[in-house]
Design an enzyme around this catalytic site. Structure first.
Site, mmCIF file in Angstrom:
data_model
loop_
_atom_site.group_PDB
_atom_site.id
_atom_site.type_symbol
_atom_site.label_atom_id
_atom_site.label_comp_id
_atom_site.label_asym_id
_atom_site.label_seq_id
_atom_site.Cartn_x
_atom_site.Cartn_y
_atom_site.Cartn_z
ATOM 1 N N HIS A 58 -11.831 -58.737 -52.528
ATOM 2 C CA HIS A 58 -10.436 -59.162 -52.693
ATOM 3 C C HIS A 58 -10.195 -59.759 -54.069
ATOM 4 O O HIS A 58 -11.048 -60.440 -54.642
ATOM 5 C CB HIS A 58 -10.005 -60.117 -51.577
ATOM 6 C CG HIS A 58 -10.647 -61.461 -51.563
ATOM 7 N ND1 HIS A 58 -10.148 -62.539 -52.279
ATOM 8 C CD2 HIS A 58 -11.724 -61.952 -50.895
ATOM 9 C CE1 HIS A 58 -10.881 -63.609 -52.051
ATOM 10 N NE2 HIS A 58 -11.856 -63.289 -51.216
ATOM 11 N N ASP B 113 -15.059 -66.734 -55.829
ATOM 12 C CA ASP B 113 -14.593 -66.144 -54.583
ATOM 13 C C ASP B 113 -13.206 -65.545 -54.841
ATOM 14 O O ASP B 113 -12.224 -66.268 -54.884
ATOM 15 C CB ASP B 113 -14.531 -67.231 -53.504
ATOM 16 C CG ASP B 113 -13.853 -66.792 -52.225
ATOM 17 O OD1 ASP B 113 -13.797 -65.588 -51.957
ATOM 18 O OD2 ASP B 113 -13.353 -67.682 -51.496
ATOM 19 N N GLU C 15 -6.249 -61.662 -49.200
ATOM 20 C CA GLU C 15 -7.310 -62.022 -48.252
ATOM 21 C C GLU C 15 -7.231 -63.486 -47.860
ATOM 22 O O GLU C 15 -7.471 -63.838 -46.694
ATOM 23 C CB GLU C 15 -8.681 -61.718 -48.862
ATOM 24 C CG GLU C 15 -9.853 -61.866 -47.883
ATOM 25 C CD GLU C 15 -10.451 -63.266 -47.826
ATOM 26 O OE1 GLU C 15 -11.279 -63.527 -46.930
ATOM 27 O OE2 GLU C 15 -10.079 -64.108 -48.681
ATOM 28 N N GLU C 16 -6.881 -64.339 -48.793
ATOM 29 C CA GLU C 16 -6.894 -65.776 -48.541
ATOM 30 C C GLU C 16 -5.794 -66.226 -47.585
ATOM 31 O O GLU C 16 -5.806 -67.360 -47.111
ATOM 32 C CB GLU C 16 -6.787 -66.553 -49.858
ATOM 33 C CG GLU C 16 -7.921 -66.314 -50.843
ATOM 34 C CD GLU C 16 -9.270 -66.869 -50.379
ATOM 35 O OE1 GLU C 16 -9.335 -67.392 -49.250
ATOM 36 O OE2 GLU C 16 -10.239 -66.771 -51.140
ATOM 37 N N GLU D 113 -18.290 -60.378 -50.748
ATOM 38 C CA GLU D 113 -17.579 -61.647 -50.664
ATOM 39 C C GLU D 113 -18.385 -62.796 -51.274
ATOM 40 O O GLU D 113 -19.464 -62.601 -51.801
ATOM 41 C CB GLU D 113 -17.285 -61.971 -49.186
ATOM 42 C CG GLU D 113 -15.849 -61.783 -48.781
ATOM 43 C CD GLU D 113 -14.912 -62.853 -49.330
ATOM 44 O OE1 GLU D 113 -15.284 -63.617 -50.254
ATOM 45 O OE2 GLU D 113 -13.770 -62.934 -48.834
ATOM 46 N N HIS E 107 -13.468 -72.782 -52.591
ATOM 47 C CA HIS E 107 -12.046 -73.117 -52.429
ATOM 48 C C HIS E 107 -11.695 -74.433 -53.120
ATOM 49 O O HIS E 107 -11.000 -75.279 -52.579
ATOM 50 C CB HIS E 107 -11.641 -73.165 -50.953
ATOM 51 C CG HIS E 107 -11.444 -71.811 -50.347
ATOM 52 N ND1 HIS E 107 -10.622 -71.587 -49.285
ATOM 53 C CD2 HIS E 107 -11.964 -70.613 -50.682
ATOM 54 C CE1 HIS E 107 -10.636 -70.299 -48.957
ATOM 55 N NE2 HIS E 107 -11.456 -69.689 -49.810
#
Length: 343
Positions: free
Chosen positions: A65, A176, A204-205, A227, A315
């Site tokens: 992604h 990521d 995706e998130e 990923e 994140h």
């Protein structure tokens, strides 16, 4: 070999969920010389196919992604401060005091702030402020001044550098999943044994919207999600709570919060890793999720596997991953591209 200069370029680009255009255009330019087919769908996924030395008995898709976690502007106060909501899963503890960039075409710098500690009540000091109590300060003094450079719905991004430190560690925003994107680009640069499909997916998130539509279009028999995954091997984490080990190689999952992975593919990944001397490990906790949970149920169903880079502080403004782990993920993806069409 994996191209770390490419990873740096991709990590420094901005592309919060739903605003991935600049990242996608960068990837388009990288893969254009190698793709035999390439198109962008209505949602913004970049989908490509590269012919191999042989026609594939099964259609295999590799997905990564393009989007990153970030923020979206929801309001402007009379004194020029910006209210915002998070895009993707972000813990408030990693937000306060961070530098950000607001907007895409004409970005402006800002800082995420909240009430100063010396102004907090005793009760307020006991807990972290929620995001609705924070704001982005862009230096504007009035609402009109802020409105001249920012609009509601604009995206905001962590303002982070790409730093190599220690013995092979990298810190940057959006490892990521720009590491996955870079791995797929590097795969397309090399000769492939079989015809192979690639999707550089969006959103995706926020639930995997792009992975779902890309897989529906391609209709693969097998899909591999490239990923990043959170590792918990910090000082007080023991045993299974470590989830996976930083520096321990590529992570192949058997289950997460969204997917039970295809067991023969899981076993094959470890077998081919052992055969080729690629460091490989599994996740020891049922946690997280990725595009596999939307890919596996499209059309008549898709067999799925996930190969992930272990990441500390995922994140946040600075993900931290190890070069050896990223290289191991790339090596395992290449090994799977050689063999999955026969599975």
């Amino acid at each position: 070999m994996f191209d770390f200069a490419l990873l740096k370029k991709l990590c420094l680009a901005n592309g919060v969920s739903g605003r991935e255009d600049s990242v996608r255009k960068m990837i388009e330019e990288e893969i254009r010389p190698y793709a035999d087919e390439m198109y962008v769908d209505a949602l913004g996924n970049l989908i490509a196919m590269k012919k191999g030395e042989n026609r594939a008995p099964k259609k295999v898709l590799f997905d990564a992604h393009t989007d990153e976690i970030g923020f979206i502007i929801t309001g402007i106060t009379d004194d020029g401060l910006l209210s915002f909501s998070t895009v993707g899963g972000i813990n408030p503890s990693v937000i306060l005091g961070r530098a950000v960039v607001v907007g895409d075409e004409h970005p402006v710098d800002g800082v995420i702030g909240a009430k100063a500690i010396h102004m907090l009540s005793a009760e307020e000091r006991e807990k972290l402020p929620e995001t609705d109590k924070m704001y982005i300060d862009i230096g504007a003094m009035t609402k009109e001044e802020a409105e001249a450079v920012v609009s509601l719905g604009d995206s905001a991004y962590f303002k982070s550098d790409y730093v190599e430190f220690g013995d092979g560690s990298i810190a940057a925003k959006a490892i990521d999943d720009r590491a996955g994107c870079a791995a797929l680009i590097c795969m397309m640069r090399k000769p492939l044994k079989y015809d192979t499909w690639f999707s550089f997916s969006v959103q995706e998130e926020v639930g995997g919207n792009g992975g779902k539509t890309a897989a529906y279009s391609v209709a693969p028999d097998i899909a591999v999600v490239a990923e990043s995954t959170a590792c918990g091997d910090v000082a007080d984490a023991k045993g299974n709570a470590r989830v996976c080990v930083y520096g321990g190689g590529a992570v192949v999952s058997f289950m997460d919060r969204g997917t039970i992975y295809d067991k023969p593919l899981y076993d094959h990944a470890f077998a081919i890793a052992a055969e080729r001397g690629i460091p490989c490990q599994t996740k020891t906790m049922i946690a997280g999720g990725n595009n596999a949970h939307v890919i596996d149920s499209v059309r008549g169903g898709v067999r799925v596997a996930a190969v992930s880079v272990p990441g500390k502080y995922i994140h946040s403004a600075y993900n931290v991953s190890h070069k050896d782990d990223i290289q191991a993920v790339y090596d395992l993806l290449c090994a799977l591209a050689d063999t999955l069409a026969e599975q």
